[in-house]
Design a protein around this motif. Structure first.
Motif, PDB file in Angstrom:
ATOM      1  N   UNK A  45       0.942  -1.608  -0.018  1.00  0.00           N
ATOM      2  CA  UNK A  45       0.075  -0.357   0.052  1.00  0.00           C
ATOM      3  C   UNK A  45       0.913   1.378   0.085  1.00  0.00           C
ATOM      4  N   UNK A  46       0.443   2.294  -0.891  1.00  0.00           N
ATOM      5  CA  UNK A  46       1.371   2.960  -0.970  1.00  0.00           C
ATOM      6  C   UNK A  46       0.623   4.761  -0.980  1.00  0.00           C
ATOM      7  N   UNK A  47       0.726   5.345   0.305  1.00  0.00           N
ATOM      8  CA  UNK A  47       0.435   7.004   0.441  1.00  0.00           C
ATOM      9  C   UNK A  47       0.599   7.647  -0.941  1.00  0.00           C
ATOM     10  N   UNK A  48      -0.060   8.859  -1.507  1.00  0.00           N
ATOM     11  CA  UNK A  48      -0.404   9.169  -2.397  1.00  0.00           C
ATOM     12  C   UNK A  48      -0.586  10.856  -1.900  1.00  0.00           C
ATOM     13  N   UNK A  49       0.540  11.857  -1.613  1.00  0.00           N
ATOM     14  CA  UNK A  49       0.412  12.988  -0.901  1.00  0.00           C
ATOM     15  C   UNK A  49      -0.306  13.742  -2.430  1.00  0.00           C
ATOM     16  N   UNK A  50       0.134  14.016  -3.440  1.00  0.00           N
ATOM     17  CA  UNK A  50      -0.690  14.675  -4.703  1.00  0.00           C
ATOM     18  C   UNK A  50      -1.918  14.500  -4.631  1.00  0.00           C
ATOM     19  N   UNK A  51      -2.248  13.170  -4.951  1.00  0.00           N
ATOM     20  CA  UNK A  51      -3.885  12.551  -5.438  1.00  0.00           C
ATOM     21  C   UNK A  51      -4.344  12.600  -4.024  1.00  0.00           C
ATOM     22  N   UNK A  94     -10.715   3.453  -6.776  1.00  0.00           N
ATOM     23  CA  UNK A  94     -11.225   3.590  -7.918  1.00  0.00           C
ATOM     24  C   UNK A  94     -10.307   3.315  -9.046  1.00  0.00           C
ATOM     25  N   UNK A  95     -10.192   2.396 -10.447  1.00  0.00           N
ATOM     26  CA  UNK A  95     -10.109   2.019 -10.597  1.00  0.00           C
ATOM     27  C   UNK A  95      -9.461   2.678 -11.988  1.00  0.00           C
ATOM     28  N   UNK A  96      -7.408   3.242 -12.159  1.00  0.00           N
ATOM     29  CA  UNK A  96      -6.873   3.443 -13.111  1.00  0.00           C
ATOM     30  C   UNK A  96      -6.668   2.247 -14.675  1.00  0.00           C
ATOM     31  N   UNK A 102      -4.684  10.911 -18.131  1.00  0.00           N
ATOM     32  CA  UNK A 102      -4.362  11.868 -17.789  1.00  0.00           C
ATOM     33  C   UNK A 102      -3.668  11.655 -16.051  1.00  0.00           C
ATOM     34  N   UNK A 103      -3.489  10.290 -16.015  1.00  0.00           N
ATOM     35  CA  UNK A 103      -2.802   9.736 -15.011  1.00  0.00           C
ATOM     36  C   UNK A 103      -1.588   8.936 -15.033  1.00  0.00           C
ATOM     37  N   UNK A 104      -0.770   9.125 -17.238  1.00  0.00           N
ATOM     38  CA  UNK A 104       0.197   8.937 -16.840  1.00  0.00           C
ATOM     39  C   UNK A 104       1.678   8.838 -16.047  1.00  0.00           C
ATOM     40  N   UNK A 105       1.875   9.878 -16.053  1.00  0.00           N
ATOM     41  CA  UNK A 105       2.905   9.778 -14.951  1.00  0.00           C
ATOM     42  C   UNK A 105       2.661   9.651 -14.090  1.00  0.00           C
ATOM     43  N   UNK A 106       1.531   9.275 -12.834  1.00  0.00           N
ATOM     44  CA  UNK A 106       1.334   8.540 -11.579  1.00  0.00           C
ATOM     45  C   UNK A 106       1.511   6.697 -12.239  1.00  0.00           C
ATOM     46  N   UNK A 107       0.989   6.656 -12.860  1.00  0.00           N
ATOM     47  CA  UNK A 107       0.644   4.914 -13.647  1.00  0.00           C
ATOM     48  C   UNK A 107       2.812   5.110 -13.268  1.00  0.00           C
ATOM     49  N   UNK A 108       3.103   5.414 -14.768  1.00  0.00           N
ATOM     50  CA  UNK A 108       4.834   5.234 -14.446  1.00  0.00           C
ATOM     51  C   UNK A 108       5.326   5.344 -13.042  1.00  0.00           C
ATOM     52  N   UNK A 109       5.008   6.725 -12.324  1.00  0.00           N
ATOM     53  CA  UNK A 109       6.068   6.126 -11.011  1.00  0.00           C
ATOM     54  C   UNK A 109       5.368   4.770 -10.064  1.00  0.00           C
ATOM     55  N   UNK A 149      -2.806  -2.013 -13.749  1.00  0.00           N
ATOM     56  CA  UNK A 149      -3.821  -0.897 -13.378  1.00  0.00           C
ATOM     57  C   UNK A 149      -3.073  -0.704 -12.161  1.00  0.00           C
ATOM     58  N   UNK A 150      -3.616   0.275 -11.630  1.00  0.00           N
ATOM     59  CA  UNK A 150      -3.837   0.387 -10.117  1.00  0.00           C
ATOM     60  C   UNK A 150      -5.130   1.323  -9.680  1.00  0.00           C
ATOM     61  N   UNK A 151      -4.859   1.083  -8.495  1.00  0.00           N
ATOM     62  CA  UNK A 151      -6.638   1.282  -7.613  1.00  0.00           C
ATOM     63  C   UNK A 151      -6.406   2.220  -7.111  1.00  0.00           C
ATOM     64  N   UNK A 152      -6.731   2.776  -6.693  1.00  0.00           N
ATOM     65  CA  UNK A 152      -6.935   4.388  -5.834  1.00  0.00           C
ATOM     66  C   UNK A 152      -8.164   4.304  -4.806  1.00  0.00           C
ATOM     67  N   UNK A 153      -7.549   4.077  -3.493  1.00  0.00           N
ATOM     68  CA  UNK A 153      -8.453   4.044  -2.171  1.00  0.00           C
ATOM     69  C   UNK A 153      -8.851   5.514  -1.744  1.00  0.00           C
TER      70      UNK A 153
END
Length: 195
Positions: A45-51, A94-96, A102-109, A149-153
């Motif tokens: 699990x990751x906390x993403x401050x920007x989101x 939320x499924x990315x 819109x989330x390209x940089x975030x997905x790459x990260x 894929x990435x899931x935002x919680x």
């Protein structure tokens, strides 16, 4: 104004626990299958401050991806052994999708946060090669595979238990619920939900 991921009292510690790449937070996430049966698994699990979210990566064909698509609510649990705190939460997922520009940089990260052997497995799967194969030389595992894929919680409830290992009855538990974009907090019994 964006709502904080957690009440102010616990925001900093939650950001530290889930945002520490040196000491990854491997917690459990439960989803609901179509048969109405809960399923549980351990994830990084990751906390993403920007989101302002907790996030995790997963394969597009995984059960968890399909279950969140069917029923977008999940619950999570993480025990921080160094702080002796259990964090439980309920969240909307939320499924990315990988093609979401819109989330390209975030997905790459997020891709680069995955261990190299896992990235290799994703690429082998994407190329339809057996997982015990050698990765073709032209594949750069620094570049994101198309099946990630990435899931935002977005948590709307936290149940936080500060454990007292020497004296169980001295432990403290609090429940924090997001109501109309404000966190409402209350201390409750360590044995049940009533204060």
């Amino acid at each position: 104004m964006k709502t904080q991921i957690a009440p102010s009292l616990y925001y900093k510690i939650i950001a530290e626990v889930f945002g520490d790449d040196q000491r990854p937070a491997y917690g459990q996430i439960a989803t609901l299958a179509k048969e109405k049966q809960p399923t549980l698994r351990t994830l990084h699990l990751h906390y993403l401050k920007e989101l302002g979210v907790i996030a995790f990566s997963t394969h597009l064909k995984s059960d968890k991806w399909q279950e969140i698509k069917y029923h977008p609510y999940l619950s999570g649990c993480y025990y921080d052994i160094s702080r002796e705190i259990q964090f439980r939460f309920h969240a909307k997922g939320e499924l990315i999708e990988p093609k979401n520009q819109r989330f390209k940089e975030f997905l790459d990260e997020m891709w680069l946060k995955i261990r190299s052997e896992v990235r290799t497995a994703y690429w082998l799967d994407a190329k339809r090669l057996p997982l015990d194969s050698e990765l073709p030389e032209e594949i750069d595992i620094q570049k994101r595979a198309p099946n990630l894929g990435v899931v935002l919680c977005r948590p709307f409830k936290w149940d936080i238990y500060e454990i007292h290992l020497d004296e169980y009855r001295k432990g403290e538990r609090s429940v924090h619920t997001l109501t109309k974009n404000r966190w409402q907090s209350q201390n409750v019994s360590i044995l049940h939900g009533k204060s």
